[in-house]
Structures are given as structure tokens and as C-alpha cells.
Design a protein around this motif. Structure first.
Motif, PDB file in Angstrom:
ATOM      1  N   GLY A   1      74.980 -19.315 121.720  1.00  0.00           N
ATOM      2  CA  GLY A   1      74.663 -20.721 121.477  1.00  0.00           C
ATOM      3  C   GLY A   1      73.311 -21.097 122.071  1.00  0.00           C
ATOM      4  O   GLY A   1      72.483 -21.754 121.424  1.00  0.00           O
ATOM      5  N   VAL A   2      73.064 -20.650 123.309  1.00  0.00           N
ATOM      6  CA  VAL A   2      71.781 -20.954 123.975  1.00  0.00           C
ATOM      7  C   VAL A   2      70.631 -20.250 123.254  1.00  0.00           C
ATOM      8  O   VAL A   2      69.574 -20.850 123.012  1.00  0.00           O
ATOM      9  N   ALA A   3      70.828 -18.996 122.898  1.00  0.00           N
ATOM     10  CA  ALA A   3      69.749 -18.233 122.259  1.00  0.00           C
ATOM     11  C   ALA A   3      69.299 -18.911 120.965  1.00  0.00           C
ATOM     12  O   ALA A   3      68.103 -19.125 120.742  1.00  0.00           O
ATOM     13  N   LEU A   4      70.257 -19.273 120.111  1.00  0.00           N
ATOM     14  CA  LEU A   4      69.877 -19.875 118.827  1.00  0.00           C
ATOM     15  C   LEU A   4      69.311 -21.283 119.019  1.00  0.00           C
ATOM     16  O   LEU A   4      68.308 -21.644 118.394  1.00  0.00           O
ATOM     17  N   ALA A   5      69.939 -22.074 119.885  1.00  0.00           N
ATOM     18  CA  ALA A   5      69.449 -23.446 120.092  1.00  0.00           C
ATOM     19  C   ALA A   5      68.026 -23.425 120.650  1.00  0.00           C
ATOM     20  O   ALA A   5      67.169 -24.221 120.240  1.00  0.00           O
ATOM     21  N   ALA A   6      67.755 -22.515 121.571  1.00  0.00           N
ATOM     22  CA  ALA A   6      66.403 -22.419 122.137  1.00  0.00           C
ATOM     23  C   ALA A   6      65.405 -22.004 121.060  1.00  0.00           C
ATOM     24  O   ALA A   6      64.336 -22.607 120.915  1.00  0.00           O
ATOM     25  N   ARG A   7      65.764 -20.988 120.293  1.00  0.00           N
ATOM     26  CA  ARG A   7      64.829 -20.515 119.263  1.00  0.00           C
ATOM     27  C   ARG A   7      64.516 -21.611 118.257  1.00  0.00           C
ATOM     28  O   ARG A   7      63.356 -21.805 117.885  1.00  0.00           O
ATOM     29  N   LEU A   8      65.551 -22.322 117.829  1.00  0.00           N
ATOM     30  CA  LEU A   8      65.341 -23.381 116.832  1.00  0.00           C
ATOM     31  C   LEU A   8      64.504 -24.525 117.399  1.00  0.00           C
ATOM     32  O   LEU A   8      63.880 -25.269 116.651  1.00  0.00           O
ATOM     33  N   GLN A   9      64.478 -24.665 118.730  1.00  0.00           N
ATOM     34  CA  GLN A   9      63.648 -25.704 119.345  1.00  0.00           C
ATOM     35  C   GLN A   9      62.322 -25.132 119.844  1.00  0.00           C
ATOM     36  O   GLN A   9      61.567 -25.816 120.554  1.00  0.00           O
ATOM     37  N   GLY A  10      62.063 -23.882 119.471  1.00  0.00           N
ATOM     38  CA  GLY A  10      60.756 -23.303 119.774  1.00  0.00           C
ATOM     39  C   GLY A  10      60.557 -22.889 121.215  1.00  0.00           C
ATOM     40  O   GLY A  10      59.417 -22.767 121.683  1.00  0.00           O
ATOM     41  N   LEU A  11      61.646 -22.644 121.936  1.00  0.00           N
ATOM     42  CA  LEU A  11      61.539 -22.247 123.343  1.00  0.00           C
ATOM     43  C   LEU A  11      62.017 -20.815 123.541  1.00  0.00           C
ATOM     44  O   LEU A  11      62.982 -20.391 122.919  1.00  0.00           O
ATOM     45  N   PRO A  12      61.375 -20.077 124.436  1.00  0.00           N
ATOM     46  CA  PRO A  12      61.899 -18.761 124.782  1.00  0.00           C
ATOM     47  C   PRO A  12      63.186 -18.905 125.604  1.00  0.00           C
ATOM     48  O   PRO A  12      63.374 -19.901 126.298  1.00  0.00           O
ATOM     49  N   SER A  13      64.045 -17.904 125.501  1.00  0.00           N
ATOM     50  CA  SER A  13      65.253 -17.921 126.334  1.00  0.00           C
ATOM     51  C   SER A  13      65.479 -16.553 126.950  1.00  0.00           C
ATOM     52  O   SER A  13      65.138 -15.521 126.364  1.00  0.00           O
ATOM     53  N   VAL A  14      66.028 -16.584 128.151  1.00  0.00           N
ATOM     54  CA  VAL A  14      66.391 -15.369 128.872  1.00  0.00           C
ATOM     55  C   VAL A  14      67.882 -15.452 129.168  1.00  0.00           C
ATOM     56  O   VAL A  14      68.354 -16.452 129.711  1.00  0.00           O
ATOM     57  N   ILE A  15      68.620 -14.430 128.762  1.00  0.00           N
ATOM     58  CA  ILE A  15      70.056 -14.409 129.029  1.00  0.00           C
ATOM     59  C   ILE A  15      70.341 -13.263 129.997  1.00  0.00           C
ATOM     60  O   ILE A  15      70.029 -12.101 129.701  1.00  0.00           O
ATOM     61  N   VAL A  16      70.885 -13.590 131.137  1.00  0.00           N
ATOM     62  CA  VAL A  16      71.257 -12.580 132.129  1.00  0.00           C
ATOM     63  C   VAL A  16      72.682 -12.133 131.833  1.00  0.00           C
ATOM     64  O   VAL A  16      73.606 -12.944 131.834  1.00  0.00           O
ATOM     65  N   MET A  17      72.823 -10.846 131.529  1.00  0.00           N
ATOM     66  CA  MET A  17      74.100 -10.299 131.046  1.00  0.00           C
ATOM     67  C   MET A  17      74.482  -9.066 131.829  1.00  0.00           C
ATOM     68  O   MET A  17      73.624  -8.264 132.169  1.00  0.00           O
ATOM     69  N   PRO A  18      75.775  -8.883 132.066  1.00  0.00           N
ATOM     70  CA  PRO A  18      76.205  -7.624 132.686  1.00  0.00           C
ATOM     71  C   PRO A  18      75.769  -6.430 131.840  1.00  0.00           C
ATOM     72  O   PRO A  18      75.871  -6.473 130.611  1.00  0.00           O
ATOM     73  N   ALA A  19      75.268  -5.386 132.492  1.00  0.00           N
ATOM     74  CA  ALA A  19      74.782  -4.213 131.759  1.00  0.00           C
ATOM     75  C   ALA A  19      75.902  -3.532 130.983  1.00  0.00           C
ATOM     76  O   ALA A  19      75.652  -2.840 130.002  1.00  0.00           O
ATOM     77  N   ASP A  20      77.155  -3.759 131.393  1.00  0.00           N
ATOM     78  CA  ASP A  20      78.279  -3.125 130.693  1.00  0.00           C
ATOM     79  C   ASP A  20      78.923  -4.048 129.654  1.00  0.00           C
ATOM     80  O   ASP A  20      80.027  -3.782 129.184  1.00  0.00           O
ATOM     81  N   ALA A  21      78.235  -5.142 129.290  1.00  0.00           N
ATOM     82  CA  ALA A  21      78.752  -5.987 128.204  1.00  0.00           C
ATOM     83  C   ALA A  21      78.761  -5.175 126.913  1.00  0.00           C
ATOM     84  O   ALA A  21      77.967  -4.243 126.761  1.00  0.00           O
ATOM     85  N   PRO A  22      79.655  -5.510 125.995  1.00  0.00           N
ATOM     86  CA  PRO A  22      79.697  -4.749 124.728  1.00  0.00           C
ATOM     87  C   PRO A  22      78.326  -4.763 124.031  1.00  0.00           C
ATOM     88  O   PRO A  22      77.659  -5.793 123.981  1.00  0.00           O
ATOM     89  N   ALA A  23      77.926  -3.617 123.508  1.00  0.00           N
ATOM     90  CA  ALA A  23      76.610  -3.471 122.891  1.00  0.00           C
ATOM     91  C   ALA A  23      76.391  -4.498 121.784  1.00  0.00           C
ATOM     92  O   ALA A  23      75.296  -5.055 121.635  1.00  0.00           O
ATOM     93  N   ILE A  24      77.450  -4.795 121.044  1.00  0.00           N
ATOM     94  CA  ILE A  24      77.314  -5.718 119.923  1.00  0.00           C
ATOM     95  C   ILE A  24      76.936  -7.118 120.407  1.00  0.00           C
ATOM     96  O   ILE A  24      76.150  -7.820 119.770  1.00  0.00           O
ATOM     97  N   LYS A  25      77.457  -7.519 121.579  1.00  0.00           N
ATOM     98  CA  LYS A  25      77.118  -8.849 122.099  1.00  0.00           C
ATOM     99  C   LYS A  25      75.664  -8.901 122.559  1.00  0.00           C
ATOM    100  O   LYS A  25      74.972  -9.899 122.363  1.00  0.00           O
TER     101      LYS A  25
END
Lengths: 319, 319
Positions: free
Chosen positions: A82-106
């Protein structure tokens, strides 16, 4: 704190950008529940969950305040997308901090929506420390998953829609069941309905074994979950109700429900059969409570998300 | 013959009874197609397909004309369910003549929606004779699946919604791809868009091997399918274009597409992953053409139905 004026302002910001998700029903589901069942299909929101609403509103508010160099968030799931798409559509870069073992698809999906994914090692690294450093170094603004007034206001816009759509359907009294993790969606909807549909009562719904909100309601003080993993309803597992969301839940919500994993899977299969929508287990718990718990009068179940992998859906359909 | 005034009248009759289905999209689908893709999610209509629209309108028109003792229809599929529910909601009995070897679940669903199901033996009995006798004896009115002006007008209401929703999204030129069996939905949408979105061109989409409409377009005269069974896209298999639908298709539609069963299954899986909707194979052929056939500019795919059994969806998801 979030109030109805903030939710109305959020609705204005979301207009033309978020989807007005439909309120669905089926005579087959009414038959199972023994009462009229309506389903607010938030799985049809952009990125497959309600999270786009809060993200869009919070990012809009940050931009209006001139704090708009970029966005940072912690999430491995629906909030990330949700954050990634909302930021992109508003022209802002986004950084998402994610566990390295999160599923690859996510991780792939979040990158594909335009975010920079910063992985961290859950065992050895401190997520908050990494986030704070990145925010400081790059001037990024944090968008929290639920405990943030503008995020709650954004989620509350689905409550405004429920009030309008229920009125169109001639419903003036109803139970409204909401899948509840940290409580952003639950408290946002409760605040919206307090103002716009006072005959409605919101009830949080959680997975059995992860029912911190229900136990908090019973105890009158915030309780914690013993475990934070091991549920197929991972999208709605959080340690404890939020600082901002808990007072709203305590003041406005009726007692919650806890449903089993089997009930969530059955609700997924019935949503597939009868509504033609795709739900993830955590997004199906409110529908499960609507179908499998006794109650009187119309019930509105929020179907909060549909980001389920194919194997899990195959499991639900083979029940 | 159906015209835009009849479609507008149908929209008036359907208002508050049929769902305004959403126009969905996903950046992931845009990426696959190489152009903007929009999906008109008719699987979210009552009874899981667009058929409720035509049934509701035809039954309303019969009632207004005072011909309202009851309804009869021939169908083992989506038309049966649309007619059964529309008749029940309008307080009329309905009789559905169905092959005795139709899947039990379809017979059960149609009965559960309030219809009397009259089974017949495909090998030894004449469906039309049975239907004519029942209609005569009981004073029932026949609602045909596609070749009936008020049915086409009802299906055309989805075209009115497409025109409005596309305008809201800022689209003024587009290809509109429509799953095509007998052509009721295709011709209804083409008539609606001729009047309300003249920059749009409708293209019928069929399964390979059952492409009577595409071959008719190429030949300039109506062609027939050699086979009428053996496709997973059974919902859109008919012998030949209709008497009423063919002239509309010939006059208004661009050349059609034929897609493979594998492409339909892939489109089902992508609709599951990216839009969180459930499609049946026949309901997914237009999305398949939008995703896997080259084209320029925005494309709107009608997802006409979602009445798929769990095993078929499991097959699509395991691809």
C-alpha cells in the motif's frame, strides 16, 4: 487524535485515487448465517487490501505539510505494498524495511510497485534502528502501519462507504465485523460509523490464539499475544492493541470474536464460491464470524485483504 | 431491435437491483500487456455473471406488458441462475429446463435460487418441445439466453457503465474485448458504446476451435461451430451467432480474437493474483486476449463470469 473531520478530509484526498469497493451479498451466505450478510470487499482495493487507503492519506498529509522527501515503512506484507504504490503515485520515493527471510514474492511485488526494499536480519539486526538511521540520513518520513492518526483516518474512509452503501440497501441497524490486527481499520471504521451510522456496532475479529484485542476488552486493559508467528492469518497478527487504536476500540466497539483457522479457510472457500472474490486467511476472519457465529439482524463483514498465495487458496478450496 | 433507448430503459429498471460492477486494474497486468488494462468485473454481478442483467430486464419488460404468470428458460449454466434469481426477486415462479446430466451443483444452485428445474434426456427428448408444452400449459413466458431484444438491452447496461467508468478514468479511445458466445453481451455493449463512447471499438473473444463469430466476421456470413462440447469455456459455446446479435456484431465490432484454453487458464490465475477476483474459463478469454495479444492504447476486458468449480480453479492456479 483521529476524528470524523479527519476521516472526511481523508475521503476527499482519496477521491479518484482509491477504489470505492463494493458491498457484496449472496442468498447462499444469508442461508448459512441465518441472517442477511453483506461483505465490504476491501480485497478489491488497490494492492489487494485496505492498506492503500491509510497509506495514501498519510502520504498526502505529509506532502501538504511540506514533509515530502520520501517515505519509509516497516512491513513484509499489505502495508508495504500500500505504501509503495501510494508513494509512487504521488511521485515520492519509498523505502520498505523488510525481514530478509520474507517470502520472495512479497519482496518482488513491493519492488515492482516502485519501492526500494532494505532487508534486515531478524536475528541480529534492529529494525527500528535501521529505519531511524535511514530516515535521518535521507530525510524520509515514517508511515506506521496502524498507530498513526492519518493512517486511521484513511482506513476510516471504508467506514464512510459502509454507512452510505448500507443506507442505500435500507439497513439502519447492523453488526459490523472487522478483521483486527493493530486496530487501525477497526478503530477507523468505528469512528466513521459513530458519526454516520449510530445504529451500527463494530466488533473486532481475530484468529484464535492471537486474540489480544478480545482479551484486552475482557480485562479492561491492554493484553499481549504470547506468540507472534505460527498463524496462517499472519496479516493481522500484532503484539498488542495500539496506543491510538485501543482507546477507540475500548470506547466504541462491542466484544470481539475469535475464529479458528479452519473457519477462516471455510470462509475463504465460500467467498470464492458465492462472491467470486479472493480472500487471504486474515482477511476472511470477519466473514467467518458472520457465517459461523450466532447473531441477530443484518451483519456486515469487512473482507480486508486478498493477498494470498496460490498454495494457500488451493488448501482452502480442498477443504 | 435493441437500441440505445432500450438500453437506457434497461438501466432504469436495473437501478437499485443489479450491481454496478467495478472497473479494476493492476500495474502488474499493465506490465504484462505493455499497455493499460482495465477489467470490467461482471463476475461480481448477482449470481456471478452478467446474465442477471438481461434476465432482470426481460422479466421486468414482460411484467410491464402484463405477461407475468411465470418465466421459463433453457440453460444449464449462468443464464439459468440469472433468470431464477431475477424471477424470484420480482415475485414470479420460474421453470428451468436443464439436461438431466448437468452437474449436480448447477442443478442445486438453480433450485436454491427458487427455480423449478425440469430435467430432460438430451439423447431422447426434445428440449424445445418440452419447453413449448410447459409454456402453453402453465402460461409461462420464455426468456432466451441471447437472441431477444430486451435481453440484449439488459446486457448493454454493462456497456453504459463501461462508458461512464472509462470517462472517469480519462479514457476516450480503447479496445473493448468481450467474451462472446451467442453475442448478447457483445452486441449489447457495442450498441451502448456506439452511442456513449464512439472512440471505443468492441472485439468479440472466443475459445480456439469454437470461433464461429470470428469466422463469420472473416467470411461475411454466419458460420457454425463444428463441435459444441469439449471446451473448458463451456459458458460461451453456442452453435452460431444469433439472428439479432449477428447484424449488430457485423456492423459495429472489430475483428475478434480466439484464445487457447491455456491462455484462459493463465488469465484466470493472473486475475486471482492481481485483481482478487474469481473467473471461469469462458469469463477469462477477453482478459487473456488483452494480456497475450499485441495492441495499442488502453484495453478494457470484460470478465463476464466467475462460476467455476473449485477443481478447475485449482487447475488454473497450478499452471
Amino acid at each position: 487524535m483521529t476524528d470524523i473531520h479527519m476521516i472526511d478530509a481523508a475521503a476527499g484526498r482519496l477521491s479518484g485515487h482509491a477504489r470505492r469497493t463494493p458491498l457484496l451479498s449472496s442468498p447462499f451466505l444469508d442461508e448459512i448465517a441465518g441472517r442477511p450478510v453483506f461483505v465490504k470487499a476491501e480485497c478489491l482495493q488497490h494492492t489487494g487490501s485496505f492498506k492503500f487507503r491509510g497509506a495514501w492519506n498519510a502520504i498526502s498529509a505529509l506532502r501538504e505539510a511540506g514533509e515530502s522527501k520520501g517515505i519509509i515503512a516497516f512491513s513484509s506484507g499489505n502495508h508495504a505494498q500500500g505504501v509503495a504504490l501510494a508513494a509512487r503515485l504521488q511521485g515520492l520515493p519509498s523505502v520498505i524495511v523488510m525481514p530478509a527471510d520474507a517470502p520472495a514474492i512479497k519482496i518482488e511485488n513491493t519492488r515492482a510497485l516502485g519501492a526500494e526494499v532494505v532487508p534486515y536480519d531478524r536475528a541480529t539486526e534492529d529494525r527500528d534502528e535501521i529505519g531511524a538511521r535511514l530516515a535521518r540520513e535521507r530525510g524520509l518520513s515514517l508511515v506506521k502501519p496502524f498507530d498513526m492518526a492519518e493512517v486511521i483516518a484513511g482506513q476510516g474512509t471504508s467506514g464512510l462507504e459502509i454507512a452510505e452503501q448500507a443506507a442505500e440497501a435500507g439497513i439502519d441497524r447492523a453488526q459490523v465485523l472487522v478483521p483486527c490486527g493493530g486496530g487501525g481499520l477497526t478503530s477507523g471504521i468505528a469512528l466513521a460509523l459513530e458519526a454516520r451510522a449510530p445504529g451500527f456496532t463494530v466488533h473486532p475479529v481475530e484468529p484464535e490464539g492471537f486474540d489480544d484485542v478480545l482479551r484486552s476488552q475482557k480485562a479492561g486493559t491492554r493484553q499481549r499475544n504470547e506468540r507472534l508467528s505460527g498463524s496462517i492469518c499472519d496479516a493481522i497478527i500484532t503484539p498488542t492493541p495500539g496506543d491510538l487504536t485501543w482507546p477507540v476500540i475500548q470506547r466504541l466497539c462491542g466484544e470481539g470474536f475469535a475464529v479458528s483457522e479452519d473457519e477462516a479457510l471455510k470462509a475463504m472457500a465460500l467467498a470464492f464460491d458465492r462472491l467470486k472474490i479472493v480472500l487471504e486467511p486474515g482477511g476472511a476472519v470477519a466473514l467467518a464470524a458472520a457465517l459461523f457465529r450466532p447473531g441477530e439482524g443484518p451483519v456486515i463483514a469487512v473482507a480486508s485483504g486478498g493477498n494470498v498465495d496460490r498454495a494457500m487458496m488451493a488448501r482452502a478450496l480442498s477443504q
